[in-house]
Design a protein around this motif. Structure first.
Motif, PDB file in Angstrom:
ATOM      1  N   ALA A  17       0.826  -1.207   0.000  1.00 54.52           N
ATOM      2  CA  ALA A  17       0.000   0.000   0.000  1.00 54.52           C
ATOM      3  C   ALA A  17       0.858   1.254   0.000  1.00 54.52           C
ATOM      4  O   ALA A  17       0.603   2.199  -0.761  1.00 54.52           O
ATOM      5  CB  ALA A  17      -0.929  -0.007   1.220  1.00 54.52           C
TER       6      ALA A  17
ATOM      7  N   LEU B 233       0.828   3.110  -3.761  1.00 53.28           N
ATOM      8  CA  LEU B 233      -0.296   4.045  -3.739  1.00 53.28           C
ATOM      9  C   LEU B 233      -0.163   5.089  -4.843  1.00 53.28           C
ATOM     10  O   LEU B 233      -1.163   5.515  -5.438  1.00 53.28           O
ATOM     11  CB  LEU B 233      -0.385   4.737  -2.377  1.00 53.28           C
ATOM     12  CG  LEU B 233      -1.611   5.637  -2.180  1.00 53.28           C
ATOM     13  CD1 LEU B 233      -2.874   4.800  -2.044  1.00 53.28           C
ATOM     14  CD2 LEU B 233      -1.434   6.543  -0.956  1.00 53.28           C
TER      15      LEU B 233
ATOM     16  N   ARG C 263      -6.585   7.916  -4.197  1.00 52.36           N
ATOM     17  CA  ARG C 263      -5.598   7.884  -3.116  1.00 52.36           C
ATOM     18  C   ARG C 263      -6.122   8.529  -1.837  1.00 52.36           C
ATOM     19  O   ARG C 263      -5.524   8.390  -0.772  1.00 52.36           O
ATOM     20  CB  ARG C 263      -4.328   8.626  -3.519  1.00 52.36           C
ATOM     21  CG  ARG C 263      -3.654   8.130  -4.758  1.00 52.36           C
ATOM     22  CD  ARG C 263      -2.408   8.931  -5.040  1.00 52.36           C
ATOM     23  NE  ARG C 263      -2.025   8.906  -6.440  1.00 52.36           N
ATOM     24  CZ  ARG C 263      -1.011   9.582  -6.957  1.00 52.36           C
ATOM     25  NH1 ARG C 263      -0.284  10.361  -6.162  1.00 52.36           N
ATOM     26  NH2 ARG C 263      -0.739   9.509  -8.240  1.00 52.36           N
TER      27      ARG C 263
ATOM     28  N   ALA D 140      -3.634   5.671   3.557  1.00 48.86           N
ATOM     29  CA  ALA D 140      -3.023   5.057   2.378  1.00 48.86           C
ATOM     30  C   ALA D 140      -3.388   3.585   2.286  1.00 48.86           C
ATOM     31  O   ALA D 140      -3.706   3.070   1.199  1.00 48.86           O
ATOM     32  CB  ALA D 140      -1.512   5.237   2.421  1.00 48.86           C
TER      33      ALA D 140
ATOM     34  N   TYR E 235      -5.680   2.155  -0.805  1.00 47.63           N
ATOM     35  CA  TYR E 235      -5.077   1.171  -1.709  1.00 47.63           C
ATOM     36  C   TYR E 235      -5.939  -0.081  -1.812  1.00 47.63           C
ATOM     37  O   TYR E 235      -6.217  -0.578  -2.907  1.00 47.63           O
ATOM     38  CB  TYR E 235      -3.682   0.829  -1.200  1.00 47.63           C
ATOM     39  CG  TYR E 235      -2.943  -0.213  -2.003  1.00 47.63           C
ATOM     40  CD1 TYR E 235      -2.348   0.116  -3.213  1.00 47.63           C
ATOM     41  CD2 TYR E 235      -2.822  -1.523  -1.536  1.00 47.63           C
ATOM     42  CE1 TYR E 235      -1.649  -0.837  -3.943  1.00 47.63           C
ATOM     43  CE2 TYR E 235      -2.128  -2.478  -2.258  1.00 47.63           C
ATOM     44  CZ  TYR E 235      -1.543  -2.134  -3.464  1.00 47.63           C
ATOM     45  OH  TYR E 235      -0.868  -3.079  -4.179  1.00 47.63           O
TER      46      TYR E 235
END
Length: 316
Positions: A75, A79, A87, A92, A96
């Motif tokens: 991730a 990302l 995003r 994050a 992801y």
């Protein structure tokens, strides 16, 4: 925005000054992975392709990586391959995996391989969008083990693309306008402006007076010098991986940099970027790209200038 210190440098300083920082950050990431609630799924790998793909779509929000550490690492590392709008959905790690689920659920089945040990590997692809001007191919690979356990194997840009991952839509002016707006926005990642600038110049009319636009771009990029050097470091990371799975991103980032230097910064480049870093990237590309696996010329984005030699080196 005016600081030359990049997020990577700031993070490194924190780790040096606080030895427990890295472990705390890892613990936070593992908690975030656990909060996803991806408990896995069980599917008979002998199921026909239609039924198997449908079962994966139904279980998309439950399927994750086999290891929580891998889930966090992938991730954080990949990302930046997602469209910006994808995003920003929570952390994050959450963003992801949410995008991975969307790809499994809504994507087109692009791969169904049976390995010698009985494992089935399926691939799903869908198109993401950057401001309706750039289409981005996203690919999720899923492993169905012989015992029926299902895991996400990888997610992000296709690792062996047969067609361009990035497809440009709209006029050069559309891309340039979007790039300027992105550069003015401190919350917009620099990588999106870079891809928009590449989209602008690949179809820029040769008889257009663009001096004013070029000057404005140069001024705005100068204000984001730290991020530009972070972009150079990311290009170097991709160049180092170019012999294995990184040939396309390595070429893309190098073209985006060359486009910025040639079309907008000119001699200003010398004061913003250490050209020895660019030479080091090129050296890695010369070594790695001839060994790139499954690199095909049909994956080169349309309009890339012929003198961007790295694409030819990868696909020769």
């Amino acid at each position: 925005m005016n600081s030359d210190r990049t997020p990577e440098e700031i993070a490194a300083e924190r780790i040096v000054s606080d030895p427990g920082f890295a472990q705390r950050r890892l613990n936070e990431d593992l908690i975030a992975v656990a909060e996803l609630g991806r408990t896995g799924s069980q599917i008979d790998p002998r199921t026909d392709a239609v039924a198997l793909s449908e079962a994966i779509r139904m279980a998309a929000d439950q399927i994750g990586f086999a290891s929580p550490v891998e889930a966090a690492t992938q991730a954080k590392r990949r990302l930046i391959e997602l469209p910006v709008v994808e995003r920003k959905s929570g952390s994050a790690i959450h963003a992801y995996h949410e995008a991975a689920s969307a790809t499994m659920r809504d994507g087109v089945l692009s791969l169904d391989d049976l390995l010698s040990d009985g494992t089935r590997v399926l691939g799903f692809q869908r198109q993401g969008q950057e401001a309706e001007l750039v289409s981005i191919s996203l690919s999720a690979r899923i492993r169905v083990e012989p015992d029926g356990q299902v895991h996400l194997d990888s997610f992000g840009w296709p690792e062996s693309p047969q067609h361009p991952i990035h497809s440009f839509n709209g006029s050069a002016g559309d891309h340039l306008t979007r790039a300027v707006a992105d550069l003015y926005d401190p919350g917009m990642p620099l990588d999106r402006a870079m891809i928009m600038l590449l989209g602008a110049t690949r179809s820029w009319p040769t008889d257009t007076d663009t001096r004013q636009e070029r000057t404005r771009i140069a001024e705005l990029v100068t204000l984001r010098r730290g991020e530009l050097n972070g972009y150079v470091r990311q290009a170097e990371t991709y160049a180092l991986a170019s012999a294995s799975s990184g040939w396309y991103p390595a070429c893309l980032y190098r073209s985006a940099l060359e486009n910025l230097f040639e079309a907008f910064l000119g001699s200003v480049s010398l004061s913003l970027v250490d050209m020895e870093d660019i030479e080091a990237i090129d050296e890695e590309l010369r070594k790695g790209l001839p060994e790139a696996e499954a690199a095909v010329s049909t994956a080169v984005p349309l309009g890339i200038p012929p003198h961007h030699w790295w694409w030819g080196t990868a696909t020769q």
